[in-house]
Write a protein that holds these residues in place. Structure first.
Motif, mmCIF file in Angstrom:
data_model
loop_
_atom_site.group_PDB
_atom_site.id
_atom_site.type_symbol
_atom_site.label_atom_id
_atom_site.label_comp_id
_atom_site.label_asym_id
_atom_site.label_seq_id
_atom_site.Cartn_x
_atom_site.Cartn_y
_atom_site.Cartn_z
ATOM 1 N N SER A 142 -7.372 -10.208 -6.935
ATOM 2 C CA SER A 142 -6.585 -9.655 -5.843
ATOM 3 C C SER A 142 -5.243 -9.139 -6.339
ATOM 4 O O SER A 142 -4.602 -9.771 -7.186
ATOM 5 C CB SER A 142 -6.356 -10.761 -4.810
ATOM 6 N N GLY A 144 -1.199 -7.927 -5.360
ATOM 7 C CA GLY A 144 -0.165 -8.069 -4.347
ATOM 8 C C GLY A 144 0.033 -6.720 -3.675
ATOM 9 O O GLY A 144 -0.837 -5.845 -3.762
ATOM 10 N N SER A 145 1.199 -6.525 -3.051
ATOM 11 C CA SER A 145 1.352 -5.263 -2.326
ATOM 12 C C SER A 145 1.605 -4.071 -3.250
ATOM 13 O O SER A 145 1.588 -2.923 -2.803
ATOM 14 C CB SER A 145 2.459 -5.387 -1.282
ATOM 15 N N GLU A 146 1.812 -4.323 -4.547
ATOM 16 C CA GLU A 146 2.060 -3.221 -5.480
ATOM 17 C C GLU A 146 1.011 -3.213 -6.575
ATOM 18 O O GLU A 146 0.354 -4.217 -6.821
ATOM 19 C CB GLU A 146 3.413 -3.422 -6.173
ATOM 20 N N LYS A 222 -4.532 -7.630 7.832
ATOM 21 C CA LYS A 222 -3.650 -6.934 6.884
ATOM 22 C C LYS A 222 -4.243 -6.798 5.472
ATOM 23 O O LYS A 222 -3.589 -6.281 4.566
ATOM 24 C CB LYS A 222 -2.291 -7.652 6.788
ATOM 25 N N ASN A 223 -5.462 -7.317 5.265
ATOM 26 C CA ASN A 223 -6.078 -7.193 3.937
ATOM 27 C C ASN A 223 -6.420 -5.726 3.666
ATOM 28 O O ASN A 223 -6.993 -5.059 4.527
ATOM 29 C CB ASN A 223 -7.345 -8.055 3.850
ATOM 30 N N VAL A 224 -6.068 -5.282 2.460
ATOM 31 C CA VAL A 224 -6.153 -3.848 2.157
ATOM 32 C C VAL A 224 -7.307 -3.557 1.191
ATOM 33 O O VAL A 224 -7.492 -4.268 0.196
ATOM 34 C CB VAL A 224 -4.824 -3.370 1.505
ATOM 35 N N GLU A 257 -6.074 3.830 0.685
ATOM 36 C CA GLU A 257 -5.763 2.413 0.938
ATOM 37 C C GLU A 257 -5.456 2.206 2.419
ATOM 38 O O GLU A 257 -4.500 2.792 2.945
ATOM 39 C CB GLU A 257 -4.523 2.014 0.156
ATOM 40 N N ASP A 259 -5.487 -1.064 5.575
ATOM 41 C CA ASP A 259 -5.831 -2.444 5.921
ATOM 42 C C ASP A 259 -6.929 -2.429 6.990
ATOM 43 O O ASP A 259 -7.209 -1.400 7.617
ATOM 44 C CB ASP A 259 -4.592 -3.258 6.317
ATOM 45 N N PHE A 297 -6.339 -10.327 -1.025
ATOM 46 C CA PHE A 297 -5.403 -9.578 -0.184
ATOM 47 C C PHE A 297 -5.566 -8.066 -0.328
ATOM 48 O O PHE A 297 -5.691 -7.343 0.653
ATOM 49 C CB PHE A 297 -3.953 -9.982 -0.511
ATOM 50 N N ARG A 298 -5.587 -7.593 -1.571
ATOM 51 C CA ARG A 298 -5.573 -6.123 -1.723
ATOM 52 C C ARG A 298 -6.321 -5.704 -2.978
ATOM 53 O O ARG A 298 -6.190 -6.350 -4.033
ATOM 54 C CB ARG A 298 -4.119 -5.651 -1.788
#
Ligand SMILES: NC(=O)c1ccc[n+]([C@@H]2O[C@H](COP(=O)([O-])OP(=O)(O)OC[C@H]3O[C@@H](n4cnc5c(N)ncnc54)[C@H](O)[C@@H]3O)[C@@H](O)[C@H]2O)c1
Length: 336
Positions: A142, A144-146, A222-224, A257, A259, A297-298
């Motif tokens: 997974s 993170g947001s970046e 919110k999972n992308v 991308e 969510d 998460f992403r």
């Protein structure tokens, strides 16, 4: 890879009655007139011959009902059909099922791939061999947001599904390093498009919406994921199978991308136009449900390697692709 256009090559496509395989087979037959295709599929709950009606009478296509774990059956296919290449789509592919019952995942995804590799090593014919493993970005764990996954990212699978896919990728890799087998692996992001099984996110949203049921969204939505139109994926696989460098891995992503909640809202907006409700909007049916265990998460892909080396790029605009996809399911449900 095979460069001799005059002689027909036979390839074995496994899991061709599933979502991606059944989009790929008609595409491959059309693009490659010098190939015959043998499709070996166990027809689990996820596979359906309805997905392949357009090719069932094709002169260069043969379907065989069976299990990639069946050594004798698969060996005989190699010998009888002079198989010189394999594209391995066959897998148990639903993360939720891998959490509730991982056994089949170990069998098909690991033992099945091992079986195919062993048979290919001993029984494939000719010198233009290639083993193409179809894998997933989920093997990288997974984000993170970046950041983005690249071919150099570390394998860190988190679900039984991704762990079995990672294991099979490692087996494929080892057959290149140990036996010099001509292998390539491609890892792609979430596919969307026609023929996907009802259990997956986008078909679930559409089906639940039109049936007037709650539209279930895990956790806070919110999972992308990065969404790749299945036809773009097919083009990438065809390129990698023919021109990918031996022993290498290629990542494919759609650069879309979103969510899960945004996906649900987009589908609801499309349905509001195509099939308006007499009262309210489809988004009113969205309900958050308990999160998936260990939910990554992403995922996001940097596809610059395949773009720079093989010239592949996802072409499908997401909103148009999603609209086409929703229409395909509406037509399917109307025919049922
Ligand atoms: N769908 C995606 O978004 C996605 C993303 C990345 C990677 N992948 C990978 O792409 C491949 C295809 O995915 P899909 O979405 O088409 O899967 P799917 O579940 O729709 O289809 C799998 C197919 O494999 C067949 N199969 C299962 N076990 C078998 C066995 N033991 N022997 C022979 N056939 C068997 C099934 O009958 C089915 O036809 C898988 O390897 C998957 O891991 C899929």
């Amino acid at each position: 890879m095979p460069e001799s256009p005059k002689e027909k090559q036979s390839i074995l496509i496994t899991g061709g009655a599933g979502f991606i395989g059944s989009n790929f087979i008609p595409f491959f037959l059309d693009k490659n007139p010098d190939y015959t295709v043998v499709n070996l599929d166990k027809l689990t709950y996820a596979g359906s011959l309805d997905n392949l009606k357009e090719v069932e009478a094709h002169p260069r296509y043969t379907f065989i009902h069976g299990d990639i774990c069946d050594f004798d059956l698969t060996k005989n296919i190699f010998i009888q059909h002079n198989i010189s290449g394999v594209i391995n789509f066959a897998a148990e592919s639903h993360v939720d099922n891998s959490i509730s019952s991982p056994n089949e995942f170990v069998k098909t995804n690991i033992e099945g791939t091992f079986n195919l590799l062993e048979i290919a090593r001993h029984f494939w014919t000719g010198s233009n061999n290639r083993f193409h493993q179809i894998s997933t970005d989920e093997v990288y764990g997974s984000l993170g947001s970046e950041g983005y996954f690249t071919e150099n990212s570390k394998y860190q699978p988190n679900s039984p599904y991704s762990a079995t896919k990672a294991s099979s990728d490692f087996l494929v890799r080892s057959y290149y390093h140990t036996y010099g087998m001509n292998v390539v692996t491609s890892n792609c992001s979430n596919n969307y498009g026609p023929k996907q099984h009802d259990e997956k996110l986008i078909p679930t949203i559409i089906r639940s919406a039109v049936n007037g049921n709650k539209i279930p969204i895990y956790g806070n939505g919110k999972n992308v994921r990065d969404w790749l139109f299945v036809k773009d994926h097919c083009e990438g696989i065809n390129l990698i199978f023919h021109r990918g460098k031996v022993g290498e891995t290629y990542l494919l992503g759609g650069n879309n991308e979103y969510d899960n909640l945004t996906i649900a809202l987009k589908v609801c907006d499309i349905l509001d136009v195509k099939l308006p409700k007499s009262n309210g909007n489809y988004k009113d049916q969205i309900k958050f449900v308990e999160n998936r265990l260990g939910h990554d998460f992403r995922y996001a892909i940097d596809a610059s390697k395949i773009s720079n080396t093989l010239g592949w790029k996802a072409k499908q605009n997401f909103d148009t692709g999603l609209e086409k996809t929703v229409q395909w399911y509406l037509d399917k449900y109307q025919q049922a």
